[in-house]
Design a protein around this motif. Structure first.
Motif, PDB file in Angstrom:
ATOM      1  N   LEU A 284      29.097  28.450  46.000  1.00 33.84           N
ATOM      2  CA  LEU A 284      29.782  29.515  45.270  1.00 33.84           C
ATOM      3  C   LEU A 284      30.809  28.953  44.293  1.00 33.84           C
ATOM      4  N   LYS A 285      31.490  27.891  44.686  1.00 32.86           N
ATOM      5  CA  LYS A 285      32.538  27.355  43.829  1.00 32.86           C
ATOM      6  C   LYS A 285      31.988  26.516  42.682  1.00 32.86           C
ATOM      7  N   GLN A 286      30.678  26.352  42.606  1.00 35.00           N
ATOM      8  CA  GLN A 286      30.098  25.780  41.399  1.00 35.00           C
ATOM      9  C   GLN A 286      30.228  26.754  40.227  1.00 35.00           C
ATOM     10  N   TRP A 287      30.440  28.029  40.544  1.00 34.85           N
ATOM     11  CA  TRP A 287      30.736  29.028  39.513  1.00 34.85           C
ATOM     12  C   TRP A 287      32.241  28.920  39.207  1.00 34.85           C
ATOM     13  N   ARG A 288      32.577  28.413  38.049  1.00 37.77           N
ATOM     14  CA  ARG A 288      33.978  28.128  37.737  1.00 37.77           C
ATOM     15  C   ARG A 288      34.812  29.400  37.665  1.00 37.77           C
ATOM     16  N   GLY A 289      34.194  30.509  37.260  1.00 41.17           N
ATOM     17  CA  GLY A 289      34.931  31.762  37.212  1.00 41.17           C
ATOM     18  C   GLY A 289      35.208  32.341  38.577  1.00 41.17           C
ATOM     19  N   LEU A 290      34.569  31.805  39.620  1.00 49.88           N
ATOM     20  CA  LEU A 290      34.858  32.202  40.993  1.00 49.88           C
ATOM     21  C   LEU A 290      35.787  31.205  41.665  1.00 49.88           C
ATOM     22  N   ALA A 291      35.672  29.924  41.309  1.00 51.82           N
ATOM     23  CA  ALA A 291      36.560  28.917  41.883  1.00 51.82           C
ATOM     24  C   ALA A 291      38.005  29.173  41.483  1.00 51.82           C
ATOM     25  N   MET A 292      38.235  29.693  40.275  1.00 50.46           N
ATOM     26  CA  MET A 292      39.563  30.139  39.851  1.00 50.46           C
ATOM     27  C   MET A 292      39.450  31.582  39.385  1.00 50.46           C
ATOM     28  N   ARG A 293      40.165  32.441  40.047  1.00 50.76           N
ATOM     29  CA  ARG A 293      40.079  33.874  39.738  1.00 50.76           C
ATOM     30  C   ARG A 293      40.888  34.208  38.494  1.00 50.76           C
ATOM     31  N   CYS A 294      40.230  34.904  37.554  1.00 47.47           N
ATOM     32  CA  CYS A 294      40.909  35.396  36.356  1.00 47.47           C
ATOM     33  C   CYS A 294      40.890  36.921  36.286  1.00 47.47           C
ATOM     34  N   ASP A 295      40.250  37.585  37.236  1.00 50.17           N
ATOM     35  CA  ASP A 295      40.134  39.043  37.219  1.00 50.17           C
ATOM     36  C   ASP A 295      41.403  39.683  37.774  1.00 50.17           C
ATOM     37  N   LYS A 296      41.857  40.732  37.121  1.00 44.74           N
ATOM     38  CA  LYS A 296      43.012  41.461  37.620  1.00 44.74           C
ATOM     39  C   LYS A 296      42.651  42.324  38.821  1.00 44.74           C
ATOM     40  N   LEU A 297      41.452  42.911  38.811  1.00 45.05           N
ATOM     41  CA  LEU A 297      41.045  43.832  39.857  1.00 45.05           C
ATOM     42  C   LEU A 297      40.249  43.104  40.936  1.00 45.05           C
ATOM     43  N   ALA A 298      40.572  43.412  42.182  1.00 44.20           N
ATOM     44  CA  ALA A 298      39.850  42.788  43.287  1.00 44.20           C
ATOM     45  C   ALA A 298      38.387  43.207  43.303  1.00 44.20           C
ATOM     46  N   ILE A 299      38.092  44.466  42.919  1.00 43.84           N
ATOM     47  CA  ILE A 299      36.702  44.921  42.961  1.00 43.84           C
ATOM     48  C   ILE A 299      35.845  44.159  41.957  1.00 43.84           C
ATOM     49  N   ALA A 300      36.423  43.804  40.806  1.00 38.30           N
ATOM     50  CA  ALA A 300      35.660  43.033  39.816  1.00 38.30           C
ATOM     51  C   ALA A 300      35.367  41.631  40.343  1.00 38.30           C
ATOM     52  N   TYR A 301      36.372  41.003  40.946  1.00 39.27           N
ATOM     53  CA  TYR A 301      36.175  39.650  41.463  1.00 39.27           C
ATOM     54  C   TYR A 301      35.210  39.650  42.647  1.00 39.27           C
ATOM     55  N   GLN A 302      35.337  40.636  43.542  1.00 39.09           N
ATOM     56  CA  GLN A 302      34.452  40.674  44.701  1.00 39.09           C
ATOM     57  C   GLN A 302      33.009  40.916  44.280  1.00 39.09           C
ATOM     58  N   ASP A 303      32.794  41.774  43.306  1.00 35.34           N
ATOM     59  CA  ASP A 303      31.417  42.042  42.903  1.00 35.34           C
ATOM     60  C   ASP A 303      30.856  40.938  42.022  1.00 35.34           C
ATOM     61  N   ALA A 304      31.699  40.138  41.397  1.00 35.16           N
ATOM     62  CA  ALA A 304      31.207  38.907  40.779  1.00 35.16           C
ATOM     63  C   ALA A 304      30.715  37.942  41.852  1.00 35.16           C
ATOM     64  N   LEU A 305      31.423  37.903  42.984  1.00 30.53           N
ATOM     65  CA  LEU A 305      30.932  37.132  44.128  1.00 30.53           C
ATOM     66  C   LEU A 305      29.604  37.691  44.625  1.00 30.53           C
ATOM     67  N   HIS A 306      29.481  39.030  44.644  1.00 23.89           N
ATOM     68  CA  HIS A 306      28.216  39.640  45.054  1.00 23.89           C
ATOM     69  C   HIS A 306      27.085  39.233  44.110  1.00 23.89           C
ATOM     70  N   LEU A 307      27.359  39.188  42.802  1.00 25.68           N
ATOM     71  CA  LEU A 307      26.320  38.778  41.859  1.00 25.68           C
ATOM     72  C   LEU A 307      25.886  37.338  42.130  1.00 25.68           C
ATOM     73  N   ALA A 308      26.842  36.447  42.362  1.00 24.64           N
ATOM     74  CA  ALA A 308      26.480  35.059  42.681  1.00 24.64           C
ATOM     75  C   ALA A 308      25.661  34.997  43.965  1.00 24.64           C
ATOM     76  N   ALA A 309      26.037  35.820  44.964  1.00 24.56           N
ATOM     77  CA  ALA A 309      25.280  35.838  46.219  1.00 24.56           C
ATOM     78  C   ALA A 309      23.881  36.406  46.002  1.00 24.56           C
TER      79      ALA A 309
END
Length: 293
Positions: free
Chosen positions: A249-274
């Protein structure tokens, strides 16, 4: 990032165009745009022109995060993997801290929050600054069936039951979703009576080592300390699956460092990677030739 075979599995799960109003932009290109942004960690405005407007991709991410589309697609992908017998139910649990960029701070609070948004946005402040902690479960093939966010300073053990509750794999025949793994592997941070009792109540085999202080305390009490919990060191070797899952998962640089203000956006970006991780694995297995007899 999304091959034709992978898209063939994802396309039937995507939402249909609205009955009224303008038709949505091409779903595949939009998914490629979102995946490119989080894979590279680049700002939205740097999205290549061939992937369309960054505003379209960003709005689609937030809209599908608010209405639960990403979670539904993720559940459907898990259901398909379970129907193919492709889920290893020796589940490992762990967490990882992801530093938050300064752009992740300052989200609006109060009535302007979208649905499913959290009051704290899963951001916490510690010595290292703002951070988010991702608690996850991994199957034996290093793929995540459950992801939970907390503030970065939160402990691992208090989030364990939330991670277990997030494991819900729907059945294709419409029956009750599968929620109980065969065995749970975790490190010493999860060694507590409450966690062991929770797993014992659910009839789940536990492979969790005891930390040295708990061992000393039990021995000091003598016969009142009770028997030591069972521990299988050979089975514990399989816990490396969750470490490999986190590294993937942390090979995705936008997930290794969070830049999203909203938790739902960051969590669902994790869902997309999954989702892409599960689909890529399933297509690889599906494309293999049958074994020779």
């Amino acid at each position: 990032m999304i091959s034709d075979v992978m898209w063939g599995r994802i396309e039937p799960l995507m939402p249909a165009d609205p009955v009224r109003g303008r038709r949505w932009a091409d779903h595949r290109r939009t998914l490629e745009a979102i995946a490119w942004k989080y894979r590279t960690g680049a700002p939205w405005r740097n999205l290549p022109e061939e992937l369309g407007s960054f505003k379209t991709a960003h709005k689609r991410l937030l809209r599908w995060a608010a209405d639960g589309t990403w979670a539904r697609v993720f559940a459907a992908v898990l259901a398909a993997a379970d129907a193919d017998g492709d889920i290893g139910w020796a589940v490992s649990v762990d967490s990882t801290v992801c530093r938050a960029h300064q752009h992740a701070a300052g989200a609006r609070k109060g009535r302007l929050r979208p649905r499913r948004a959290r009051a704290d946005h899963a951001l916490g402040r510690s010595r290292g600054g703002l951070s988010t902690k991702v608690h996850l479960a991994s199957d034996s093939n290093a793929r995540p069936p459950a992801l939970v966010l907390t503030a970065g300073q939160a402990g691992d053990a208090p989030a364990f039951t939330a991670v277990m509750a997030a494991i819900r794999v729907p059945r294709g025949d419409g029956g009750r979703p599968r929620t109980r793994p065969e065995v749970v592997l975790a490190d010493r941070a999860y060694s507590s009576r409450a966690i062991r009792a929770h797993l014992r109540e659910r009839r789940v085999r536990t492979v969790i080592p005891q930390p040295a202080d708990q061992v000393r305390h039990r021995r000091r009490r003598g016969s009142m300390g009770g028997r030591p919990p069972t521990f299988d060191p050979e089975a514990y070797k399989g816990r490396n699956a969750v470490e490999r899952c986190i590294a993937r998962l942390k090979q995705w640089r936008g997930l290794a460092m969070r830049c999203d203000k909203l938790a739902i956006a960051y969590q669902d970006a994790l869902h997309l990677a999954a989702i892409l991780t599960w689909v890529r694995r399933s297509t690889t297995l599906g494309d293999r030739p049958p074994p020779s007899t």
